[in-house]
Write a protein that holds these residues in place. Sequence first.
Motif, PDB file in Angstrom:
ATOM      1  N   GLY A   1      23.397  10.971  -1.671  1.00 32.57           N
ATOM      2  CA  GLY A   1      23.102  10.194  -2.874  1.00 32.57           C
ATOM      3  C   GLY A   1      21.810   9.416  -2.734  1.00 32.57           C
ATOM      4  N   PRO A   2      21.718   8.286  -3.409  1.00 32.72           N
ATOM      5  CA  PRO A   2      20.493   7.473  -3.338  1.00 32.72           C
ATOM      6  C   PRO A   2      20.150   7.038  -1.902  1.00 32.72           C
ATOM      7  N   SER A   3      21.165   6.798  -1.073  1.00 34.88           N
ATOM      8  CA  SER A   3      20.915   6.336   0.300  1.00 34.88           C
ATOM      9  C   SER A   3      20.113   7.341   1.124  1.00 34.88           C
TER      10      SER A   3
ATOM     11  N   GLN B   1      13.254  19.830   2.599  1.00 37.07           N
ATOM     12  CA  GLN B   1      12.893  20.475   1.331  1.00 37.07           C
ATOM     13  C   GLN B   1      13.658  19.925   0.137  1.00 37.07           C
ATOM     14  N   ASP B   2      14.915  19.529   0.332  1.00 35.46           N
ATOM     15  CA  ASP B   2      15.792  19.244  -0.806  1.00 35.46           C
ATOM     16  C   ASP B   2      16.597  17.986  -0.506  1.00 35.46           C
ATOM     17  N   PHE B   3      16.255  16.885  -1.169  1.00 36.08           N
ATOM     18  CA  PHE B   3      16.898  15.599  -0.869  1.00 36.08           C
ATOM     19  C   PHE B   3      18.298  15.488  -1.462  1.00 36.08           C
ATOM     20  N   SER B   4      18.749  16.502  -2.216  1.00 40.69           N
ATOM     21  CA  SER B   4      20.130  16.459  -2.714  1.00 40.69           C
ATOM     22  C   SER B   4      21.107  16.812  -1.592  1.00 40.69           C
ATOM     23  N   ARG B   5      20.603  17.364  -0.489  1.00 40.59           N
ATOM     24  CA  ARG B   5      21.476  17.629   0.660  1.00 40.59           C
ATOM     25  C   ARG B   5      21.538  16.369   1.528  1.00 40.59           C
ATOM     26  N   PRO B   6      22.718  16.034   2.038  1.00 38.87           N
ATOM     27  CA  PRO B   6      22.816  14.816   2.845  1.00 38.87           C
ATOM     28  C   PRO B   6      22.222  15.009   4.244  1.00 38.87           C
ATOM     29  N   ILE B   7      22.125  13.923   4.990  1.00 37.04           N
ATOM     30  CA  ILE B   7      21.883  13.958   6.436  1.00 37.04           C
ATOM     31  C   ILE B   7      23.126  13.383   7.092  1.00 37.04           C
ATOM     32  N   VAL B   8      23.559  13.999   8.188  1.00 38.87           N
ATOM     33  CA  VAL B   8      24.710  13.490   8.932  1.00 38.87           C
ATOM     34  C   VAL B   8      24.202  13.003  10.285  1.00 38.87           C
ATOM     35  N   SER B   9      24.532  11.769  10.670  1.00 37.78           N
ATOM     36  CA  SER B   9      24.106  11.251  11.974  1.00 37.78           C
ATOM     37  C   SER B   9      25.318  10.970  12.856  1.00 37.78           C
ATOM     38  N   VAL B  10      25.143  11.213  14.158  1.00 38.09           N
ATOM     39  CA  VAL B  10      26.197  11.009  15.151  1.00 38.09           C
ATOM     40  C   VAL B  10      25.620  10.170  16.281  1.00 38.09           C
TER      41      VAL B  10
ATOM     42  N   GLU C   1      33.946   3.484   5.716  1.00 41.72           N
ATOM     43  CA  GLU C   1      33.306   2.275   5.215  1.00 41.72           C
ATOM     44  C   GLU C   1      32.064   2.696   4.419  1.00 41.72           C
ATOM     45  N   ASP C   2      31.804   2.030   3.301  1.00 39.89           N
ATOM     46  CA  ASP C   2      30.597   2.332   2.524  1.00 39.89           C
ATOM     47  C   ASP C   2      29.445   1.478   3.037  1.00 39.89           C
ATOM     48  N   MET C   3      28.314   2.122   3.342  1.00 40.73           N
ATOM     49  CA  MET C   3      27.141   1.365   3.791  1.00 40.73           C
ATOM     50  C   MET C   3      26.122   1.215   2.670  1.00 40.73           C
ATOM     51  N   GLY C   4      26.297   1.975   1.610  1.00 41.91           N
ATOM     52  CA  GLY C   4      25.356   1.944   0.492  1.00 41.91           C
ATOM     53  C   GLY C   4      25.750   3.040  -0.469  1.00 41.91           C
ATOM     54  N   PRO C   5      24.978   3.241  -1.560  1.00 45.00           N
ATOM     55  CA  PRO C   5      25.333   4.272  -2.536  1.00 45.00           C
ATOM     56  C   PRO C   5      25.220   5.674  -1.930  1.00 45.00           C
ATOM     57  N   GLY C   6      26.354   6.297  -1.653  1.00 43.70           N
ATOM     58  CA  GLY C   6      26.352   7.638  -1.061  1.00 43.70           C
ATOM     59  C   GLY C   6      26.317   7.651   0.447  1.00 43.70           C
ATOM     60  N   ALA C   7      26.360   6.497   1.096  1.00 44.69           N
ATOM     61  CA  ALA C   7      26.341   6.429   2.566  1.00 44.69           C
ATOM     62  C   ALA C   7      27.733   6.058   3.068  1.00 44.69           C
ATOM     63  N   VAL C   8      28.351   6.956   3.837  1.00 46.83           N
ATOM     64  CA  VAL C   8      29.731   6.770   4.286  1.00 46.83           C
ATOM     65  C   VAL C   8      29.768   6.732   5.815  1.00 46.83           C
ATOM     66  N   LEU C   9      30.289   5.625   6.347  1.00 42.95           N
ATOM     67  CA  LEU C   9      30.421   5.454   7.798  1.00 42.95           C
ATOM     68  C   LEU C   9      31.823   5.868   8.230  1.00 42.95           C
ATOM     69  N   LEU C  10      31.897   6.841   9.137  1.00 38.79           N
ATOM     70  CA  LEU C  10      33.176   7.313   9.685  1.00 38.79           C
ATOM     71  C   LEU C  10      33.231   6.849  11.143  1.00 38.79           C
ATOM     72  N   ARG C  11      33.803   5.658  11.345  1.00 42.53           N
ATOM     73  CA  ARG C  11      33.839   5.062  12.690  1.00 42.53           C
ATOM     74  C   ARG C  11      34.659   5.923  13.640  1.00 42.53           C
TER      75      ARG C  11
END
Length: 203
Positions: free
Chosen positions: A170-172, A127-136, A3-13
């Motif tokens: 991404g922007p998210s 340091q680098d916002f082009s890398r994503p964050i993954v949350s669990v 599911e998309d939560m925003g630009p570049g934010a992907v929810l994997l339920r």
Amino acid sequence: AREDMGPGAVLLRGRALASERELLAGIAAVAAEAPFRHMRTPGGFEMSVAMTSCGEAGWVTDRRGYRYERCDPASGAPWPPMPEVFAALAQASAAEAGFPDFAPDACLINRYAPGARMSLHQDKDEQDFSRPIVSVSLGLPCTFQFGGAARSDPVRKYELRHGDVVVWGGPSRLYYHGVLRLKDGEHPLTGGLRYNLTFRGAL
Ligand code: MD3
Ligand code: FE
């Protein structure tokens, strides 16, 4: 389920459900070496969320500010290594969301008891916002607030449940977000608690 939560934010339920027990065992192993603690913000307030970290760096806050440190200030020793199952889940999830090269060097572990919350903030200490964050998310569900690039942008609410994984790229990556006060509840694997792992490229 994706599911998309925003630009570049992907929810994997439910993406973490297959490794739920190994993940919780990993949290216990990290906390045995680097116990959960309630840190104090630069403004002097004690956080209601208890935290610890693993990996090459851990996130800390105190009167001097917010930053990543290679050693746990509570012990002076390096943070515990990131459990293999943590890194594997973070990398596979990031790849599924379009970030095949993501290799986290830090994992912040948040523990919420009923009443704990995290007010609206951006994650900007990396340091680098082009890398994503993954949350669990593990254990009790929470109400997550997701806004935009400005603090004043409207927020949408999502329920994050046991086993949900979100990749924030991404922007998210720089959008404001927070967690409402945790409600009382009982989860078969965590009792009255919620845990959240956030995987970061910090250094
Ligand atoms: C959106 N943790 O540790 S996870 C945090 O549930 C944090 O403990 C919350 O915010 C928690 O910084 C939220 C979802 C999350 C994590 C990091 C993000 C959303 C994010 C970074 C950028 C944008
Ligand atoms: Fe955050």
